[in-house]
Design a protein around this motif. Structure first.
Motif, PDB file in Angstrom:
ATOM      1  N   LEU A  14       0.868  -1.174   0.000  1.00  0.00           N
ATOM      2  CA  LEU A  14       0.000   0.000   0.000  1.00  0.00           C
ATOM      3  C   LEU A  14       0.901   1.220   0.000  1.00  0.00           C
ATOM      4  CD1 LEU A  14      -2.366  -1.011   2.932  1.00  0.00           C
ATOM      5  CD2 LEU A  14      -2.814  -1.286   0.479  1.00  0.00           C
ATOM      6  N   GLN A  15       0.526   2.262  -0.697  1.00  0.00           N
ATOM      7  CA  GLN A  15       1.256   3.528  -0.696  1.00  0.00           C
ATOM      8  C   GLN A  15       0.216   4.639  -0.573  1.00  0.00           C
ATOM      9  OE1 GLN A  15       4.872   3.565  -1.810  1.00  0.00           O
ATOM     10  NE2 GLN A  15       5.043   5.656  -1.147  1.00  0.00           N
ATOM     11  N   PRO A  16      -0.468   4.703   0.582  1.00  0.00           N
ATOM     12  CA  PRO A  16      -1.522   5.717   0.704  1.00  0.00           C
ATOM     13  C   PRO A  16      -0.972   7.125   0.896  1.00  0.00           C
ATOM     14  CG  PRO A  16      -1.301   4.533   2.760  1.00  0.00           C
ATOM     15  CD  PRO A  16      -0.381   3.864   1.770  1.00  0.00           C
ATOM     16  N   ALA A  17      -1.789   8.081   0.519  1.00  0.00           N
ATOM     17  CA  ALA A  17      -1.499   9.490   0.786  1.00  0.00           C
ATOM     18  C   ALA A  17      -1.777   9.775   2.250  1.00  0.00           C
ATOM     19  CB  ALA A  17      -2.370  10.378  -0.088  1.00  0.00           C
ATOM     20  N   ILE A  18      -0.992  10.683   2.815  1.00  0.00           N
ATOM     21  CA  ILE A  18      -1.287  11.247   4.131  1.00  0.00           C
ATOM     22  C   ILE A  18      -1.945  12.590   3.849  1.00  0.00           C
ATOM     23  CG2 ILE A  18      -0.378  12.038   6.353  1.00  0.00           C
ATOM     24  CD1 ILE A  18       2.205  10.434   5.689  1.00  0.00           C
ATOM     25  N   ARG A  19      -3.146  12.791   4.402  1.00  0.00           N
ATOM     26  CA  ARG A  19      -3.849  14.057   4.230  1.00  0.00           C
ATOM     27  C   ARG A  19      -4.086  14.681   5.602  1.00  0.00           C
ATOM     28  NH1 ARG A  19      -4.682  13.781  -1.101  1.00  0.00           N
ATOM     29  NH2 ARG A  19      -5.079  11.710  -1.941  1.00  0.00           N
ATOM     30  N   ASP A  20      -3.917  15.999   5.674  1.00  0.00           N
ATOM     31  CA  ASP A  20      -4.085  16.699   6.947  1.00  0.00           C
ATOM     32  C   ASP A  20      -5.563  16.938   7.247  1.00  0.00           C
ATOM     33  OD1 ASP A  20      -4.909  18.934   5.461  1.00  0.00           O
ATOM     34  OD2 ASP A  20      -3.076  20.064   5.834  1.00  0.00           O
TER      35      ASP A  20
ATOM     36  N   TRP B 249       7.714   6.146   5.307  1.00  0.00           N
ATOM     37  CA  TRP B 249       6.963   7.393   5.181  1.00  0.00           C
ATOM     38  C   TRP B 249       7.801   8.451   4.498  1.00  0.00           C
ATOM     39  CZ3 TRP B 249       7.794   4.770   9.754  1.00  0.00           C
ATOM     40  CH2 TRP B 249       8.964   5.114  10.429  1.00  0.00           C
ATOM     41  N   ILE B 250       7.124   9.367   3.854  1.00  0.00           N
ATOM     42  CA  ILE B 250       7.741  10.576   3.305  1.00  0.00           C
ATOM     43  C   ILE B 250       6.769  11.706   3.627  1.00  0.00           C
ATOM     44  CG2 ILE B 250       8.639  11.753   1.280  1.00  0.00           C
ATOM     45  CD1 ILE B 250       8.870   9.013  -0.084  1.00  0.00           C
ATOM     46  N   ILE B 251       7.287  12.774   4.201  1.00  0.00           N
ATOM     47  CA  ILE B 251       6.426  13.892   4.598  1.00  0.00           C
ATOM     48  C   ILE B 251       6.939  15.171   3.952  1.00  0.00           C
ATOM     49  CG2 ILE B 251       7.620  14.420   6.747  1.00  0.00           C
ATOM     50  CD1 ILE B 251       3.900  14.130   6.750  1.00  0.00           C
ATOM     51  N   ALA B 252       6.043  15.991   3.469  1.00  0.00           N
ATOM     52  CA  ALA B 252       6.413  17.248   2.811  1.00  0.00           C
ATOM     53  C   ALA B 252       7.109  18.179   3.803  1.00  0.00           C
ATOM     54  CB  ALA B 252       5.164  17.920   2.250  1.00  0.00           C
ATOM     55  N   PRO B 253       8.098  18.931   3.333  1.00  0.00           N
ATOM     56  CA  PRO B 253       8.837  19.822   4.239  1.00  0.00           C
ATOM     57  C   PRO B 253       7.948  20.757   5.052  1.00  0.00           C
ATOM     58  CG  PRO B 253       9.984  19.672   2.147  1.00  0.00           C
ATOM     59  CD  PRO B 253       8.662  18.947   1.978  1.00  0.00           C
ATOM     60  N   HIS B 254       6.891  21.296   4.449  1.00  0.00           N
ATOM     61  CA  HIS B 254       6.036  22.237   5.184  1.00  0.00           C
ATOM     62  C   HIS B 254       5.243  21.561   6.304  1.00  0.00           C
ATOM     63  CE1 HIS B 254       2.970  20.651   2.383  1.00  0.00           C
ATOM     64  NE2 HIS B 254       2.094  21.013   3.325  1.00  0.00           N
ATOM     65  N   ALA B 255       5.149  20.223   6.282  1.00  0.00           N
ATOM     66  CA  ALA B 255       4.389  19.491   7.293  1.00  0.00           C
ATOM     67  C   ALA B 255       5.288  18.763   8.295  1.00  0.00           C
ATOM     68  CB  ALA B 255       3.458  18.504   6.616  1.00  0.00           C
ATOM     69  N   GLN B 256       6.601  18.844   8.097  1.00  0.00           N
ATOM     70  CA  GLN B 256       7.522  18.148   8.999  1.00  0.00           C
ATOM     71  C   GLN B 256       7.564  18.805  10.369  1.00  0.00           C
ATOM     72  OE1 GLN B 256      11.284  17.956   6.895  1.00  0.00           O
ATOM     73  NE2 GLN B 256      10.438  16.623   5.328  1.00  0.00           N
TER      74      GLN B 256
ATOM     75  N   TYR C  63       2.758  14.631  12.140  1.00  0.00           N
ATOM     76  CA  TYR C  63       1.895  13.976  11.157  1.00  0.00           C
ATOM     77  C   TYR C  63       2.410  12.592  10.762  1.00  0.00           C
ATOM     78  CZ  TYR C  63      -0.648  18.373  10.302  1.00  0.00           C
ATOM     79  OH  TYR C  63      -1.417  19.511  10.420  1.00  0.00           O
ATOM     80  N   ALA C  64       3.704  12.464  10.503  1.00  0.00           N
ATOM     81  CA  ALA C  64       4.254  11.167  10.085  1.00  0.00           C
ATOM     82  C   ALA C  64       4.119  10.145  11.200  1.00  0.00           C
ATOM     83  CB  ALA C  64       5.707  11.312   9.651  1.00  0.00           C
ATOM     84  N   THR C  65       4.372  10.561  12.435  1.00  0.00           N
ATOM     85  CA  THR C  65       4.226   9.640  13.562  1.00  0.00           C
ATOM     86  C   THR C  65       2.776   9.188  13.698  1.00  0.00           C
ATOM     87  OG1 THR C  65       6.072  10.702  14.709  1.00  0.00           O
ATOM     88  CG2 THR C  65       4.593   9.354  16.048  1.00  0.00           C
TER      89      THR C  65
END
Length: 186
Positions: A72-78, A103-110, A114-116
């Motif tokens: 699975l490679q789901p999107a993480i959405r805020d 996981w990979i998280i966008a710089p603006h959301a790091q 969110y990743a945890t």
């Protein structure tokens, strides 16, 4: 392990994991996978948009776990439904009920948890409904943010492989973290 398993949106307190949307997520995914800073500790270099478009088409279709190496490679959405990254869960062994997570998280959301949170949601699925025994993460130990995520998740540092692979013009180490179902529940 109840297979096949069809992906459906998974919700956390502030995030939702749902399938990548082709082509709706292309701009955000291309920005993420095209960023050299984001890709620094990944197995690939920054990717051009046309390559990301092909990957998006492939990964948007990855919604079923049914055999070894299905993923699975789901999107993480805020909270607002905005794309902020991706998760990864790969069935490494059916007999051993083992999977790899990433996981990979966008710089603006790091740096905002969110990743945890997304990883916790995926681990709840892995050790709950999927009935897995062990989940592991492999990463570049210089990626201190990902190391901290593993630690916050209660993953055990099992190995540090020195100069494990030749990658991007240098020998790189690999860190191996893992957690068992009984540890997750404890």
């Amino acid at each position: 392990m109840p297979l096949p398993w069809e992906f459906r949106p998974l919700r956390g307190e502030r995030i939702t994991l749902d399938p990548l949307r082709d082509p709706d997520d292309l701009d955000a995914l291309a920005a993420l996978q095209g960023d050299p800073g984001v890709c620094r500790y990944l197995l690939h270099e920054a990717r051009p948009r046309d390559e990301v478009a092909k990957i998006l088409t492939r990964d948007a279709a990855a919604t079923r776990l049914d055999e070894k190496d299905s993923y699975l490679q789901p999107a993480i959405r805020d909270e607002d439904g905005a794309f902020i990254g991706t998760m990864y869960l790969n069935l490494a062994s059916l007999d051993d009920r083992t999977a790899e997570i990433g996981w990979i998280i966008a710089p603006h959301a790091q740096g905002r948890g969110y990743a945890t949170e997304a990883a916790r949601v995926l681990l709840d699925l892995a050790f709950g409904e999927l009935g897995l025994h062990r989940v592991y993460a492999e990463l570049d130990p210089r990626n201190t943010a990902s190391v901290r995520i593993c630690e916050r998740l209660g993953m055990r540092h099992e190995a540090h492989h020195l100069e494990h692979m030749w990658l991007k013009g240098e020998w790189t180490d690999t860190g191996h973290y893992a957690i068992l179902e009984r540890e997750w529940r404890g």
